[in-house]
Design a protein around this motif. Sequence first.
Motif, PDB file in Angstrom:
ATOM      1  N   ALA A 156     -12.876 -22.139   2.832  1.00  0.00           N
ATOM      2  CA  ALA A 156     -13.399 -23.158   2.034  1.00  0.00           C
ATOM      3  C   ALA A 156     -13.193 -22.915   0.817  1.00  0.00           C
ATOM      4  O   ALA A 156     -12.869 -23.892  -0.366  1.00  0.00           O
ATOM      5  N   ILE A 157     -13.039 -21.744   0.090  1.00  0.00           N
ATOM      6  CA  ILE A 157     -12.658 -21.395  -1.406  1.00  0.00           C
ATOM      7  C   ILE A 157     -11.404 -20.697  -1.490  1.00  0.00           C
ATOM      8  O   ILE A 157     -11.357 -19.916  -2.350  1.00  0.00           O
ATOM      9  N   GLY A 158     -10.656 -20.501  -0.572  1.00  0.00           N
ATOM     10  CA  GLY A 158      -9.432 -20.022  -0.490  1.00  0.00           C
ATOM     11  C   GLY A 158      -9.687 -18.476  -0.369  1.00  0.00           C
ATOM     12  O   GLY A 158     -10.343 -18.319   0.345  1.00  0.00           O
ATOM     13  N   GLU A 159      -8.811 -17.788  -1.084  1.00  0.00           N
ATOM     14  CA  GLU A 159      -8.858 -16.146  -0.965  1.00  0.00           C
ATOM     15  C   GLU A 159      -9.933 -15.841  -1.959  1.00  0.00           C
ATOM     16  O   GLU A 159      -9.838 -16.153  -3.036  1.00  0.00           O
ATOM     17  N   VAL A 160     -10.814 -15.083  -1.525  1.00  0.00           N
ATOM     18  CA  VAL A 160     -11.743 -14.388  -2.422  1.00  0.00           C
ATOM     19  C   VAL A 160     -11.195 -13.335  -3.375  1.00  0.00           C
ATOM     20  O   VAL A 160     -10.302 -12.440  -2.915  1.00  0.00           O
ATOM     21  N   VAL A 161     -11.249 -13.499  -4.754  1.00  0.00           N
ATOM     22  CA  VAL A 161     -10.725 -12.983  -5.679  1.00  0.00           C
ATOM     23  C   VAL A 161     -11.853 -11.908  -6.482  1.00  0.00           C
ATOM     24  O   VAL A 161     -11.696 -10.818  -6.802  1.00  0.00           O
ATOM     25  N   ASN A 162     -13.011 -12.293  -6.491  1.00  0.00           N
ATOM     26  CA  ASN A 162     -14.317 -11.744  -7.270  1.00  0.00           C
ATOM     27  C   ASN A 162     -15.386 -12.260  -6.809  1.00  0.00           C
ATOM     28  O   ASN A 162     -15.722 -13.148  -6.347  1.00  0.00           O
ATOM     29  N   VAL A 163     -16.351 -11.162  -6.865  1.00  0.00           N
ATOM     30  CA  VAL A 163     -17.915 -11.448  -6.247  1.00  0.00           C
ATOM     31  C   VAL A 163     -18.686 -10.870  -7.604  1.00  0.00           C
ATOM     32  O   VAL A 163     -18.359  -9.630  -8.055  1.00  0.00           O
ATOM     33  N   SER A 164     -19.581 -11.668  -8.175  1.00  0.00           N
ATOM     34  CA  SER A 164     -20.402 -11.173  -8.936  1.00  0.00           C
ATOM     35  C   SER A 164     -21.962 -11.501  -8.564  1.00  0.00           C
ATOM     36  O   SER A 164     -22.273 -12.379  -8.122  1.00  0.00           O
ATOM     37  N   HIS A 165     -22.838 -10.304  -8.296  1.00  0.00           N
ATOM     38  CA  HIS A 165     -23.951 -10.284  -7.563  1.00  0.00           C
ATOM     39  C   HIS A 165     -25.075  -9.563  -8.350  1.00  0.00           C
ATOM     40  O   HIS A 165     -24.780  -8.509  -9.189  1.00  0.00           O
ATOM     41  N   LEU A 166     -25.986 -10.257  -8.535  1.00  0.00           N
ATOM     42  CA  LEU A 166     -27.207  -9.728  -9.309  1.00  0.00           C
ATOM     43  C   LEU A 166     -28.491  -9.361  -8.442  1.00  0.00           C
ATOM     44  O   LEU A 166     -28.731 -10.225  -7.428  1.00  0.00           O
ATOM     45  N   GLU A 167     -28.955  -8.186  -8.314  1.00  0.00           N
ATOM     46  CA  GLU A 167     -30.281  -7.849  -7.621  1.00  0.00           C
ATOM     47  C   GLU A 167     -31.335  -7.615  -8.763  1.00  0.00           C
ATOM     48  O   GLU A 167     -31.411  -6.738  -9.449  1.00  0.00           O
ATOM     49  N   PRO A 168     -32.319  -8.684  -8.924  1.00  0.00           N
ATOM     50  CA  PRO A 168     -33.356  -8.753  -9.947  1.00  0.00           C
ATOM     51  C   PRO A 168     -34.508  -8.033  -9.181  1.00  0.00           C
ATOM     52  O   PRO A 168     -35.193  -8.601  -8.391  1.00  0.00           O
ATOM     53  N   ILE A 169     -34.782  -6.719  -9.393  1.00  0.00           N
ATOM     54  CA  ILE A 169     -35.692  -6.110  -8.689  1.00  0.00           C
ATOM     55  C   ILE A 169     -37.281  -6.430  -9.191  1.00  0.00           C
ATOM     56  O   ILE A 169     -38.150  -6.415  -8.320  1.00  0.00           O
TER      57      ILE A 169
END
Length: 455
Positions: free
Chosen positions: A162-175
Amino acid sequence: MAAEARRPSGEGSSPEPPPASAIIVGAGARGKTYAQYGLEHPDRLRIVGVAEPRAHHRNIVQQRFDLPPEAVFTDWTQLAARPRMADAVIIATQDTMHVAPAMAFADLGYHILLEKPMAVSTHDCQRIADAAKRNNVLLAVCHVLRYTPYMRKMIELIRSGAIGEVVNVSHLEPIGSWHFAHSYVRGAWRREDESSFMLMTKCCHDIDLIRHIVGKSCQRVASFGSVSHFRRDKKPPGAGMRCLSCSVEPTCPFSAKRLYLDPCREGHRGWPISGITDGEPTPPDVEEALSSGPYGRCVYECDNDVCDQQVVSMEFDGGVTATLTTAAFTHKVCQRHTRVFGTRGELEGDGDSELVWFDFATRARKVIHTGTAPATTRMTGHGGADYHLADAFVQALRQRDPTRVLSGPDETLESHLIVFAAEAARRSGQVLSVPTALKHGLHAAAAAATGAARG
Ligand SMILES: NC(=O)c1ccc[n+]([C@@H]2O[C@H](COP(=O)([O-])OP(=O)(O)OC[C@H]3O[C@@H](n4cnc5c(N)ncnc54)[C@H](O)[C@@H]3O)[C@@H](O)[C@H]2O)c1
């Protein structure tokens, strides 16, 4: 009973397989959470035994499931000393107490639902994975977030292109500020020698999710982080040693009085208040706990040593990159925020039940609501993930379908090893090769990185 639960549903019998049976090892917060599935679905899961040293928590499980005295133990070793009495064991002891029961119950032939982290050393993680495979038992590690409808939908969209090839992931875990103060400054996960480093105890979930989203092997990691705030030199002038006798307490964001005592006086009894007394918390008990116990200490006067903020950069096969940011200093509590950037579009997830999918070609923006847990369950923790994980494990047992387990030994071991490598990268200040770390150990990866930097 175990044999009965293992019987295949043959011709002429009911199409519904019989309930699976399980014993609980460690009936603290998490052990009771998973046992709840058996209360809500006794036709699917029967809890048939418990091992728990604390009488209050042991009695709760004994009463809820009407267990006979001979099925109730104070220590997991007593359970492991007798022949197998259930299909599965739910191991929810503290982090450093996973490896011994996991190995023992695997050798007894129990299928295993094991709380994360698997263990606190690479060697022990490997031993657990090997034991599960050697004994041909299911091992589901409680990476609960993989199991939510939200994450299943995100993975489905990504794998469908659906979004083509994944090139980057940005992930936040707010504790979450109060959550961090409770668990990682005053509580059970504050010291590495008593549990593990923060990236493992808090964010093995997040590294696991990133690896799951990217769907490729991690090649290199770098990481930075520190105990930036919860230390003596940050203590406000005039602050005391304990919140109940501190002149600064009324304006302190980490006041234990405001976190535990005031809500308890208003009638609240749930977590985190329930975590600071041994029985059902009452205002006098909570006051006593804050006067003399660990949860009443000034957050600037504790014996904590785990990072309160950390970033990790990762490079996966094919040059896909990802970052994890985690911090104590957030108003949201563990509600992750994930953005996945692909060659044809972008996905943004609120860590709960809403995905936004943007398509570059059509410029269309679609909001997808996935829901969380069924309305009927009380297992709503982690956006309903607690319910879905327990459900998947039980269905895997009943249907004899290991594919329901999304966090088995191999994938969990791989993501745990990335976590160990990332922490080694933070300590050494180097970019580490994950394959080198996996093959030759963390020291060898650090030595190789030093050599590369010199070369
Ligand atoms: N999957 C998740 O999202 C998630 C969330 C929170 C915690 N955890 C993990 O779950 C585990 C348990 O956490 P918790 O908050 O329930 O802790 P807890 O302290 O409430 O529960 C652990 C229980 O183990 C019991 N225990 C100690 N020694 C024992 C023995 N010899 N035999 C049997 N039981 C024994 C303790 O008395 C305690 O009740 C930890 O590893 C933690 O990191 C996972």
